[in-house]
Motif scaffolding. Sequence first.
Motif, PDB file in Angstrom:
ATOM      1  N   GLY A  11      -9.332  -3.888  -5.280  1.00 34.86           N
ATOM      2  CA  GLY A  11      -9.840  -2.729  -5.822  1.00 34.86           C
ATOM      3  C   GLY A  11      -8.766  -1.833  -6.353  1.00 34.86           C
ATOM      4  O   GLY A  11      -8.793  -0.569  -6.007  1.00 34.86           O
ATOM      5  N   PRO A 141       0.479  -6.681  -8.502  1.00 30.47           N
ATOM      6  CA  PRO A 141       1.814  -7.596  -8.155  1.00 30.47           C
ATOM      7  C   PRO A 141       2.256  -7.530  -6.966  1.00 30.47           C
ATOM      8  O   PRO A 141       3.033  -8.209  -6.500  1.00 30.47           O
ATOM      9  N   SER A 360      -3.278  -2.689 -17.092  1.00 32.09           N
ATOM     10  CA  SER A 360      -4.058  -3.510 -15.806  1.00 32.09           C
ATOM     11  C   SER A 360      -5.548  -3.091 -16.077  1.00 32.09           C
ATOM     12  O   SER A 360      -6.468  -4.164 -15.927  1.00 32.09           O
TER      13      SER A 360
HETATM   14  C1  LIG Z   1       6.194  -0.350  -6.780  1.00 29.42           C
HETATM   15  C2  LIG Z   1       5.491  -0.525  -8.161  1.00 29.42           C
HETATM   16  C3  LIG Z   1       5.385   0.748  -8.822  1.00 29.42           C
HETATM   17  C4  LIG Z   1       4.769   0.751 -10.114  1.00 29.42           C
HETATM   18  N1  LIG Z   1       4.976   1.899 -11.016  1.00 29.42           N
HETATM   19  C5  LIG Z   1       4.033   1.932 -12.043  1.00 29.42           C
HETATM   20  C6  LIG Z   1       4.140   3.201 -12.653  1.00 29.42           C
HETATM   21  O1  LIG Z   1       4.609   4.215 -12.592  1.00 29.42           O
HETATM   22  N2  LIG Z   1       3.231   3.247 -13.801  1.00 29.42           N
HETATM   23  C7  LIG Z   1       2.565   1.969 -14.359  1.00 29.42           C
HETATM   24  O2  LIG Z   1       2.026   2.046 -15.288  1.00 29.42           O
HETATM   25  N3  LIG Z   1       2.568   0.895 -13.704  1.00 29.42           N
HETATM   26  C8  LIG Z   1       3.274   0.793 -12.528  1.00 29.42           C
HETATM   27  N4  LIG Z   1       3.499  -0.342 -11.922  1.00 29.42           N
HETATM   28  C9  LIG Z   1       2.949  -1.559 -12.319  1.00 29.42           C
HETATM   29  C10 LIG Z   1       1.342  -1.784 -12.244  1.00 29.42           C
HETATM   30  O3  LIG Z   1       0.847  -1.206 -13.421  1.00 29.42           O
HETATM   31  C11 LIG Z   1       0.623  -1.227 -11.008  1.00 29.42           C
HETATM   32  O4  LIG Z   1       0.912  -2.041 -10.094  1.00 29.42           O
HETATM   33  C12 LIG Z   1      -0.864  -1.413 -11.297  1.00 29.42           C
HETATM   34  O5  LIG Z   1      -1.467  -0.950 -10.171  1.00 29.42           O
HETATM   35  C13 LIG Z   1      -1.700  -2.813 -11.437  1.00 29.42           C
HETATM   36  O6  LIG Z   1      -2.942  -2.951 -11.238  1.00 29.42           O
HETATM   37  P1  LIG Z   1      -3.550  -4.221 -10.647  1.00 29.42           P
HETATM   38  O7  LIG Z   1      -5.188  -3.704 -10.543  1.00 29.42           O
HETATM   39  O8  LIG Z   1      -3.322  -5.483 -11.258  1.00 29.42           O
HETATM   40  O9  LIG Z   1      -3.165  -4.155  -9.203  1.00 29.42           O
HETATM   41  P2  LIG Z   1      -3.115  -2.901  -8.102  1.00 29.42           P
HETATM   42  O10 LIG Z   1      -3.497  -1.840  -8.676  1.00 29.42           O
HETATM   43  O11 LIG Z   1      -1.806  -3.090  -7.235  1.00 29.42           O
HETATM   44  O12 LIG Z   1      -4.532  -3.504  -7.238  1.00 29.42           O
HETATM   45  C14 LIG Z   1      -4.448  -4.690  -6.516  1.00 29.42           C
HETATM   46  C15 LIG Z   1      -5.374  -4.357  -5.299  1.00 29.42           C
HETATM   47  O13 LIG Z   1      -5.390  -5.765  -4.698  1.00 29.42           O
HETATM   48  C16 LIG Z   1      -5.537  -5.385  -3.229  1.00 29.42           C
HETATM   49  N5  LIG Z   1      -5.202  -6.829  -2.552  1.00 29.42           N
HETATM   50  C17 LIG Z   1      -4.209  -7.617  -2.886  1.00 29.42           C
HETATM   51  N6  LIG Z   1      -4.235  -8.607  -2.225  1.00 29.42           N
HETATM   52  C18 LIG Z   1      -5.453  -8.657  -1.600  1.00 29.42           C
HETATM   53  C19 LIG Z   1      -6.296  -9.729  -0.998  1.00 29.42           C
HETATM   54  N7  LIG Z   1      -5.730 -10.882  -0.690  1.00 29.42           N
HETATM   55  N8  LIG Z   1      -7.567  -9.616  -0.773  1.00 29.42           N
HETATM   56  C20 LIG Z   1      -8.107  -8.067  -1.167  1.00 29.42           C
HETATM   57  N9  LIG Z   1      -7.275  -7.168  -1.710  1.00 29.42           N
HETATM   58  C21 LIG Z   1      -6.222  -7.589  -1.973  1.00 29.42           C
HETATM   59  C22 LIG Z   1      -4.669  -4.361  -3.016  1.00 29.42           C
HETATM   60  O14 LIG Z   1      -4.654  -3.698  -1.791  1.00 29.42           O
HETATM   61  C23 LIG Z   1      -4.755  -3.442  -4.271  1.00 29.42           C
HETATM   62  O15 LIG Z   1      -5.607  -2.474  -4.045  1.00 29.42           O
HETATM   63  C24 LIG Z   1       4.037  -0.351 -10.414  1.00 29.42           C
HETATM   64  C25 LIG Z   1       3.869  -1.520  -9.960  1.00 29.42           C
HETATM   65  C26 LIG Z   1       4.701  -1.429  -8.700  1.00 29.42           C
HETATM   66  C27 LIG Z   1       4.750  -2.683  -7.742  1.00 29.42           C
END
Ligand SMILES: Cc1cc2nc3c(=O)[nH]c(=O)nc-3n(C[C@H](O)[C@H](O)[C@H](O)COP(=O)(O)OP(=O)(O)OC[C@H]3O[C@@H](n4cnc5c(N)ncnc54)[C@H](O)[C@@H]3O)c2cc1C
Length: 471
Positions: A11, A141, A360
């Motif tokens: 989420g 990530p 994303s």
């Molecule tokens: C440390 C860090 C800093 C970043 N800073 C920025 C920034 O400043 N600006 C920017 O634009 N991008 C940034 N990013 C890059 C990226 O855009 C973000 O991480 C973004 O939130 C990715 O979106 P997502 O939906 O793919 O993953 P996320 O937003 O990380 O969502 C993934 C979700 O899956 C959940 N999850 C994971 N494994 C499981 C499982 N097995 N079962 C159930 N739930 C699970 C997690 O708890 C999380 O809520 C950053 C990344 C990191 C790691």
Amino acid sequence: MPHAPIHVIGGGLAGSEAAWQIARVGVPVVLHEMRPHRQTEAHQTGGLAELVCSNSFRSDDAATNAVGLLHEEMRRSGSLIMAAGDRHKLPAGGALAVDRDGFSDEVTQQLESHPLVTLARGEIAGLPPPEWDSVIVATGPLTSPALSAAIGGLTGETELAFFDAIAPIVHLETIDESITWRQSRYDKPGPAGSGADYINCPMSREDYERFLDALLAADKTSFKQWEASTPYFDGCLPIEVMGERGRDTLRFGPMKPVGLSNPHRPGERPHAVVQLRQDNALGTLWNMVGFQTKLKHGEQVRIFRMIPGLENAEFARLGGLHRNTFLNSPRLLDGELRLKAEPRLRFAGQITGCEGYVESAAIGLLAGRAAAAERLGQAWVPPPPTTAFGALLGHITGGHIAAESEGGARSFQPMNVNFGLFPPIEEPVRDAAGNRIKGKERGAARKRALTARALADLDGWLASPHRVAAE
Ligand SMILES: Cc1cc2nc3c(=O)[nH]c(=O)nc-3n(C[C@H](O)[C@H](O)[C@H](O)COP(=O)(O)OP(=O)(O)OC[C@H]3O[C@@H](n4cnc5c(N)ncnc54)[C@H](O)[C@@H]3O)c2cc1C
């Protein structure tokens, strides 16, 4: 009969948007989020769509900026992430910055209160059960180790990376080809090449020494504790670390001058050579080979512009090294983001090889629409490649040119949306009033032409009979 639910795992930015897009067309969805029971190394709350670092969605300029254009495409597509971002925006000049708590609370509340959304708190610690026939994996990530291991088992371990090793990418039109030349080392054509596949930047001894001094003195970004303890270094050392190992290490590594002859200076052997390799099928983006780095972004621009031929380089992406779980998507996923080996599984968000909050969420939007269309028995037409959606999807599922040979490392790396991913457009020479556009205004005119084309094509796509019609 009601439709069976689609399961979205994660989420975050992508999973929340995907769930919203599915529910808004009348298909039930179960959104699985492991927080707050289990946190990642970066998340701190139990809220959906938590922003783990900056609170900025970057530029909101839809006329001359690629991420601003993506904002607009998402707004026109009924995005929850953009609606919540707009509702909780903070003053930030031309950027869209948001109140992170208000934003996350809004996304959580909208999804929790939607009658077709079930929020299931808990980790999915392995492959989803076989009875889940349509699943979107959007775990980001920092995907939990148990799920990463299961995905790695399905894809083959080398196809799932745990670190990115990002080398800068340069827009072709900003490389000075009167200084550089095109040649592959020893003129080798390779499987898909011509023998002139690299752009080579020559360095004299003085150029090299000056460059190395600047590199060694430059400001670096430090690793977070959990990043530093991960053994990623094999095969992808940052160039500044290579530089620290000895004054000639780079000259014997990624900057080696052998097998190359500079036609601009026949008979003169360069002391070192920086090579750029074509990165996308359009030929608009070129990757600095072996230049993965932890230098601060401002320092990268300053120091890499010391390289002959790159004095005026504009960068589509700057280098970096981060903990980042992502797939070799161009090889593994089909054009609808389905895993070719197991099509009931779609992927969305950063795990597919896009980079950034907005990107994303955008890939979540596309995955959600594609999965919903499939559930409703409709054909899903991908967005045109001229749109920001299509350009980003193209990067993930097909636009990248693979170079698997270098040190065995695969070359697909995450990327933000940028104009280099769009099919080129003829540069306008006259403005609407018929006046000749002057040199330095041409770049902005070209971007305006790209964004106008994108939004017109997006509107056509949204209106097409195959789209998922919102109820
Ligand atoms: C440390 C860090 C800093 C970043 N800073 C920025 C920034 O400043 N600006 C920017 O634009 N991008 C940034 N990013 C890059 C990226 O855009 C973000 O991480 C973004 O939130 C990715 O979106 P997502 O939906 O793919 O993953 P996320 O937003 O990380 O969502 C993934 C979700 O899956 C959940 N999850 C994971 N494994 C499981 C499982 N097995 N079962 C159930 N739930 C699970 C997690 O708890 C999380 O809520 C950053 C990344 C990191 C790691």
